[in-house]
Every structure is written in C-alpha cells, then in structure tokens.
Design a protein around this motif. Structure first.
Motif, PDB file in Angstrom:
ATOM      1  N   THR A   1       0.826  -1.212   0.000  1.00 55.96           N
ATOM      2  CA  THR A   1       0.000   0.000   0.000  1.00 55.96           C
ATOM      3  C   THR A   1       0.858   1.259   0.000  1.00 55.96           C
ATOM      4  O   THR A   1       0.379   2.337  -0.341  1.00 55.96           O
ATOM      5  N   GLY A   2       2.121   1.116   0.448  1.00 60.41           N
ATOM      6  CA  GLY A   2       2.979   2.287   0.569  1.00 60.41           C
ATOM      7  C   GLY A   2       2.679   3.116   1.802  1.00 60.41           C
ATOM      8  O   GLY A   2       3.241   4.193   1.990  1.00 60.41           O
ATOM      9  N   HIS A   3       1.798   2.596   2.680  1.00 59.75           N
ATOM     10  CA  HIS A   3       1.412   3.312   3.896  1.00 59.75           C
ATOM     11  C   HIS A   3       2.100   2.663   5.089  1.00 59.75           C
ATOM     12  O   HIS A   3       1.870   1.496   5.399  1.00 59.75           O
ATOM     13  N   ASP A   4       2.945   3.436   5.781  1.00 62.14           N
ATOM     14  CA  ASP A   4       3.744   2.901   6.882  1.00 62.14           C
ATOM     15  C   ASP A   4       2.910   2.328   8.010  1.00 62.14           C
ATOM     16  O   ASP A   4       3.368   1.456   8.743  1.00 62.14           O
ATOM     17  N   ARG A   5       1.695   2.825   8.192  1.00 63.48           N
ATOM     18  CA  ARG A   5       0.871   2.354   9.299  1.00 63.48           C
ATOM     19  C   ARG A   5       0.015   1.148   8.923  1.00 63.48           C
ATOM     20  O   ARG A   5      -0.769   0.665   9.741  1.00 63.48           O
ATOM     21  N   LEU A   6       0.183   0.680   7.696  1.00 61.68           N
ATOM     22  CA  LEU A   6      -0.589  -0.477   7.244  1.00 61.68           C
ATOM     23  C   LEU A   6       0.310  -1.635   6.806  1.00 61.68           C
ATOM     24  O   LEU A   6       0.082  -2.788   7.193  1.00 61.68           O
ATOM     25  N   ASP A   7       1.300  -1.341   6.010  1.00 60.15           N
ATOM     26  CA  ASP A   7       2.125  -2.410   5.437  1.00 60.15           C
ATOM     27  C   ASP A   7       2.815  -3.227   6.524  1.00 60.15           C
ATOM     28  O   ASP A   7       3.446  -2.694   7.431  1.00 60.15           O
ATOM     29  N   GLY A   8       2.664  -4.531   6.391  1.00 60.54           N
ATOM     30  CA  GLY A   8       3.258  -5.456   7.346  1.00 60.54           C
ATOM     31  C   GLY A   8       2.283  -5.961   8.383  1.00 60.54           C
ATOM     32  O   GLY A   8       2.498  -7.010   9.001  1.00 60.54           O
ATOM     33  N   ALA A   9       1.194  -5.232   8.605  1.00 58.82           N
ATOM     34  CA  ALA A   9       0.226  -5.613   9.627  1.00 58.82           C
ATOM     35  C   ALA A   9      -0.711  -6.711   9.111  1.00 58.82           C
ATOM     36  O   ALA A   9      -0.758  -7.008   7.911  1.00 58.82           O
ATOM     37  N   ILE A  10      -1.444  -7.303  10.029  1.00 55.99           N
ATOM     38  CA  ILE A  10      -2.458  -8.294   9.674  1.00 55.99           C
ATOM     39  C   ILE A  10      -3.819  -7.666   9.906  1.00 55.99           C
ATOM     40  O   ILE A  10      -4.119  -7.181  10.999  1.00 55.99           O
TER      41      ILE A  10
END
Length: 305
Positions: free
Chosen positions: A24-33
C-alpha cells in the motif's frame, strides 16, 4: 497428535499470511495483519513473527521470513515507543503486553536467527535489548493482573538467554517471587484482577480459569524450565492439575465465573499461547490426564477452525 498440531499451525499461518497487508505504501498499514472479524489491525499481530519463522524453517520458503520482517517493522513503527515498550493497540495506552513481545522476539532470535540477514538481526537485537531494559523495573506489573508478573519473569529470563545480561535474571526472580503467595490451598491461582490483592466483603479473591490455564500457568512452567526453578515447575504442575476440574468434556474451559470472562469464550483466548504445550510438557505418559486434556483441546481448536 504431532501431525494435527503441524496441520493446524500451517492452516492458521497460511490464513494470517493471506490477511497480511502489503504494497500500500502506507507505513501504518504495510506489514500488519488485517482482522476480518473486526475490520481493523490489532496491535499484537506481530506475535505471529515466531510461528512465521517456524514455517520458514519447516518449508524453506522465504515468504515466511519476509512476512515476519514485515510484522516486526509494523510493530516497531506503529505501536513501538521510545522507552522500548509497545502499546497494546493503536488506541490503547497499556504497555504491559511488552512482556509477550519480548519473549516472542527473544525466541525468534534464539531459534531462528540463522534464517535472518545481519541487518535484520542487528535491528531485532537492538529492539530486544531496549524492550527488555524497560521491563527490569516495571512496578505497575506487580499490581495489575497476575499474568503480567509471570509473563515479565519469563520474558526477562528468555531474553537473558539471548543477550546474556545477568540483570535480567535477577529481575526475573523478583517478579516470580511476588507471584508465589497467590497460589491458594486448593491449587488455584488468584490475582487475575485489579488490584490483584483485592478480597471482597465475602472473602472472595480474583480468579480466572481462562487466563490461568492458557497463559499464567504455561508461562510459569516455561519460566521454571528456563530458570531451573523447581518450585515454579512444581507449582505449575499442581495448579494445572487443580484447574483440570474446569475442563469441559469437549475440551473447552468452564470460565463462567472468571473475573475476566467478559473477554473469554469457552474454548479460550487467542491472545495467549494456550494450554496445549504446557499440558504436553507436564504429561508423563500418552494416556495421563494432562495428555488427554491436550488432545481434547487440540480437537476442539481443529473443529473451531
């Protein structure tokens, strides 16, 4: 039973991987579940790092390493604090769950460090040290629900085995010593309340079967084994046996009277590691009461899945 455990772990991990956010390119989303039930990201999703790395070792597939690294970076960026601790959730101020993160991260490094590149190892070790340092004198944990003191002791002794800091072992002993007085004569563990020392006008103390069997007692057993603390091991065995009186015929737990039943289904809470590993560790033969309880629980989890 081992095959069913591996099958269930694989099914759960594959689904979590499918739900992991990326690109997504969004630091607060990428990597999360992303949780489909709640429509949000839960702050403790990073605890899946450890099973993801186990899958990497078992399958040889690098996708699991990437997924674990993604979880770490999400937690570090979004719920990580400058003091080394982590928030329970993006809208929470509770930092006590740092104890669970520390144990998981320490186990990742202890068992799977060879799967990781040097840069990642350095980052994870740095975070482990700062997070563990923040637990050495975390006074609030000795007032809050008792699972946190046990979890803190386990986190400290597990991290000590990775970092080699004797301060952690000393602090771990102080946390665990504060727990022993809360074991009752009948073997049950009190203290799952705020404050944990509370006694009602009728002489009742805060007891929660769910937290005890799925979190506190398994952690106490793991602490005892790591710290070579015979008292902790014996208490975990005696108390788990007493708690088996509340095991239902289908493998669920009767926590209908528990102090924290508001967040507990009869089959357990998935914010914990569960009782199965402890039950198997305590069992001395395939047909004893601990082994049979583990089988009942495993069958129930498989059916729910």
């Amino acid at each position: 039973m081992g095959n069913k455990v591996e099958q269930l772990l694989s099914a759960w991990c594959e689904t979590l991987l499918w739900l992991q956010v990326s690109g997504t390119g969004h630091d607060r989303l990428d990597g999360a579940i992303l949780c489909p039930a709640c429509g949000r990201v839960h702050g403790r999703c990073g605890d899946a790092m450890y099973p993801f790395l186990h899958m990497a070792k078992e399958t040889g597939d690098a996708k699991w390493i990437d997924a674990a690294k993604g979880l770490f970076f999400w937690m570090d960026r979004v719920v990580g604090l400058p003091n080394g601790r982590l928030l329970n959730d993006i809208d929470s101020s509770w930092e006590g769950i740092t104890v669970f993160f520390v144990e998981q991260l320490a186990l990742c490094l202890k068992n799977y460090e060879t799967l990781l590149d040097d840069v990642t190892v350095a980052q994870w070790r740095g975070r482990l040290r700062s997070a563990t340092d923040s637990l050495v004198d975390y006074e609030e944990l000795n007032v809050d629900n008792i699972n946190y003191s046990i979890g803190c002791a386990l986190a400290l002794v597990t991290s000590a085995g990775v970092i080699g800091d004797e301060r952690y072992e000393t602090a771990a002993r102080s946390y665990i010593e504060a727990v022993y007085p809360y074991f009752l004569e009948d073997g049950l563990l009190a203290g799952e309340g705020e404050p944990r020392s509370a006694i009602t006008a009728y002489g009742c103390r805060p007891v929660d079967i769910g937290y005890n069997v799925e979190e506190s007692l398994p952690m106490l057993l793991r602490y005892g084994l790591l710290a070579h603390d015979g008292r902790a091991i014996d208490l975990a065995r005696r108390s788990m046996r007493a708690h088996l009186d509340f095991l239902l015929p289908d493998g669920g737990w009767d926590n209908s009277f528990g102090t924290r039943k508001f967040k507990w289904t009869y089959w357990g809470s998935r914010t914990t590691d569960g009782a199965i590993s402890a039950l198997l560790e305590l069992s001395e033969r395939p047909d004893d009461e601990f082994a049979l309880a583990a089988k009942l629980q495993l069958d129930l989890l498989a059916s729910c899945t």
